[in-house]
Each structure stands twice: as C-alpha cells, then as structure tokens.
Scaffold this motif. Sequence first.
Motif, PDB file in Angstrom:
ATOM      1  N   ARG A   1      -1.697  -7.009   0.123  1.00 31.40           N
ATOM      2  CA  ARG A   1      -2.575  -8.173   0.217  1.00 31.40           C
ATOM      3  C   ARG A   1      -4.027  -7.754  -0.019  1.00 31.40           C
ATOM      4  O   ARG A   1      -4.337  -6.569  -0.025  1.00 31.40           O
ATOM      5  N   ARG A   2      -4.880  -8.717  -0.176  1.00 30.68           N
ATOM      6  CA  ARG A   2      -6.274  -8.397  -0.463  1.00 30.68           C
ATOM      7  C   ARG A   2      -6.899  -7.560   0.648  1.00 30.68           C
ATOM      8  O   ARG A   2      -7.740  -6.702   0.382  1.00 30.68           O
TER       9      ARG A   2
ATOM     10  N   ARG B   1      -6.509  -3.956  -7.615  1.00 33.95           N
ATOM     11  CA  ARG B   1      -6.901  -5.307  -7.237  1.00 33.95           C
ATOM     12  C   ARG B   1      -6.120  -6.381  -7.987  1.00 33.95           C
ATOM     13  O   ARG B   1      -6.228  -7.563  -7.656  1.00 33.95           O
TER      14      ARG B   1
ATOM     15  N   VAL C   1      -3.587   0.424  -5.064  1.00 30.90           N
ATOM     16  CA  VAL C   1      -4.306  -0.454  -4.143  1.00 30.90           C
ATOM     17  C   VAL C   1      -5.217   0.366  -3.224  1.00 30.90           C
ATOM     18  O   VAL C   1      -6.289  -0.096  -2.811  1.00 30.90           O
TER      19      VAL C   1
ATOM     20  N   THR D   1      -1.029 -14.027  -4.964  1.00 35.13           N
ATOM     21  CA  THR D   1      -1.199 -14.449  -6.353  1.00 35.13           C
ATOM     22  C   THR D   1       0.067 -14.228  -7.168  1.00 35.13           C
ATOM     23  O   THR D   1       0.513 -15.109  -7.917  1.00 35.13           O
TER      24      THR D   1
ATOM     25  N   ASP E   1      -2.082  -8.447  -5.854  1.00 41.61           N
ATOM     26  CA  ASP E   1      -2.245  -9.262  -4.653  1.00 41.61           C
ATOM     27  C   ASP E   1      -0.974 -10.089  -4.462  1.00 41.61           C
ATOM     28  O   ASP E   1      -0.591 -10.871  -5.321  1.00 41.61           O
TER      29      ASP E   1
END
Length: 426
Positions: free
Chosen positions: A226-227, A407, A347, A413, A410
């Motif tokens: 996740r972000r 990035r 990541v 998304t 995610d």
Amino acid sequence: MGLIHTVEPSDTDDVADASRDETLLLVTMVRLRQGPRGLQLDDQTCAGLARWAERFKGVVFCGLLMEGDAEDDTSVTWVDVDTLPDSNRLRFLALPFAYKVGAFSRAYRATRALLAEEVGKADRLCFTIGCIFGDWGAVGGLEAIRQGRKFAVWFDRVEYDVLRNTLHTMSFKRRFKERMTLPFMKIYHHYLVRRSSLGLFQGMDTFNAFAASSSNPACVYDVHTRREDFIAAADVMLKAAQVEAGVPLKITYVGRAAAMKGPEDWLRAIHDAVQAGVDLHATWLGDGPLLPQMRSMVDQLGLAGQVELVGYVGDRETVLDRLRQSHLFLFCHKTAESPRCLIEALVSGCPIVGYGAPYPQGLVEGEGGGAFSRMDDFDGLAALIVALDRDRKRLAGLVRDAAATGRKFDEATLYRKRAGLIAAHA
C-alpha cells in the motif's frame, strides 16, 4: 510496456465502479483450514479479498480445505474469515483437497455440480488455474464453457515450466507421473485460455507464455503493498548517500529455501563476491526444505561471518523494514514464476539484482531499479555484485530508481484496475 497489457482500452475505472452492483465468483487453489472459530485463510489472501469486497456487491470465494492439521513446510499467518472487513459480503466455499487422481475422481461429480450452480448465479467469473488433478478452477472454466458464460482465467505462473524445471528434485514415482501429465497440462491450460474472455497473467513470464492463446490478455501484478508501505523520500536520500559513502553492502532475500529459488546459487554468488573483496552482510529471510542444506553450505564456504539465515519472519513490517535498510535484493529464481518479494523490495527502495527473466525485467522497465545476469550464471551474478560495489554512484542511482518504480505497485489502484477488467470482459 505498462502494468496492464490488453487488446481493449486499459482505462477501466468507470466499469470498476459499475461492478459494485455485481457478484464475483473466485475459484482458487488457495488453502482454507478449519480453525477453532471457523474457516481461516492466510493473511495475504485475506488482504486481497478485502479489496475485492470493495469493488463488488458480493464475492464467493472457493478454496481448498486442508485435511486435518496437514500443512506444507511454509509458515502461514492464519486469519479467521469472519473477522474480515465487509465479511457480510463474502461467502466461502471449501472444496475438496484432491490433488491425487483417485481423490479427484471421487470428488469430481459433486464438486462440478456445486460449481455449476455457483457459475449460474454469479455475475462475473474468475478462475485461478495451475495444474490438472484437483484444479477446481479449471473445472469451473469447463462448466462456464458448457453454460456459455464469459469468464476470466488467472495464472500466477507457468506451471508446466515450473514442473519441468523441478523434476530433478522429485521422487521417482512423482517424477514419472509429472512427465506423463506435462504435455496434457500445457494443452489443457492453453485450451482454457483460448475459451476465456479475459486472461489475467501475473508478470511478463506468464504473459509471454499465454498471451498468444488469449483473445484479451492482460499482464497484471498481484500485490499487497500500500502507499503507506512506500519508503519515504528522506529515507531514499539517506540510503543513497550511505551507498555513495562506501558503507558495507547489506544484501537481503525473502522467500522459501527451495530449489526453484536457487539458494545454492545465491550462496555461491555471495561467496565469490566476498572472495573478490566485497565487504558485505547477506541475510536470507524464510524457511523451507533446503534451509538445513544452506546452513551446511555456509559453513563449508566459510561464510558464517557474512551470511545470516534467519528463518521464517511472520511480521510483515519487520520484513519491509529490513528491505528498506538493504542495498541489494539478491535473487536466483530458476523458474517462470512471479514472486511478490521483488515488488516488496522495489517498494522499499531496494534494487533487485539477480537472474534476468521477463518478470523481473518487466517490473523495472521504465523507471529502472534492477540489474541482471544471465539465467543460472552465479559467476556472472557475483561479478555484477562486485561491479556495483565498485561503482557506488551507479548503485545509488539504482536505489533511487527502485523507489520510483515501487510507487507503481499500490494495492488499491491495481485491484481497482483488475476489477474493471473483470467487470468489462468476464
């Protein structure tokens, strides 16, 4: 190429929003077990199901019920399915664990009838396919064909290639069986791909193997990052500065100690790099059948001061933190698979360095963040480690590139896009 490759337009967000009024049937090879309070699933599958529940009105998840307390040699974090977010929108069906021919034959009629009913009720269909006997996703595909329904197929990896490359590790009886079934498996899998309306293929190895057979192929990535997992910009700058300052290399791998992961090659590459003068500390996080052999090999190669075999680490944040501190993610994968560990490294701003193949090379296409040797060439991989150690500006650039590439991965998304593909084509 981008993250999604399909013959249809890739902007599927509007369709994904429309899918919230539909039900999705997922037939998988994921293992369920009966826990003290009911059915349980592994934590990563649960994370994915929570995302599917965000995109569909209802999700029916079919998995394989493990018999008794039997488990494989991989450590798993189990989660009670009724504790999941939106659990009222999830329904679980435990299918027979029937990989042996006899068990599959005995369970076939009843399980096919159950799948026929579910295929008839669901709005959208997606089947994970990976073998022959005991593969209820493939049976679901056959039933969808019989009912004239559109459906998606999902392939994590090219199973017939994985089996072919690991035959030498099997017992004589199993090796004989797999040799007999391999040609049929390839025919069977490509038949289902041809009859599907959407092919979801994880990574470029899998995409390249099946795309020509699919009327609508998509290269996707099944991720659970996740972000908030992305390495902070300040930490990227600090790591790059440390690299350029010449600190000893921190090398990490996360995964099972199994033949397909190439643990012996990994140790040989590290040994050769140490012999060439590289100051490093290498860590393997993960258990598996070859871990005792790795420990013996560490002693034989005199690497006790440079290599740490940690074993299984269940805390995900601990793993990500280790990756954020590492300068190289060294891998020696030997089969056409699509492991998530490479994405988790990117990541974390940790460059992926290992055997070149379409999957890892596809991950870093564009922004970069990886360097590769030829497949099975651990000498060349050692030389690559030495070259990066001596060219610290290049390595610092790979750190920055890895963080930029990471990035793209995610979870929210990518699940939204995949839900859109299924809603549009399956």
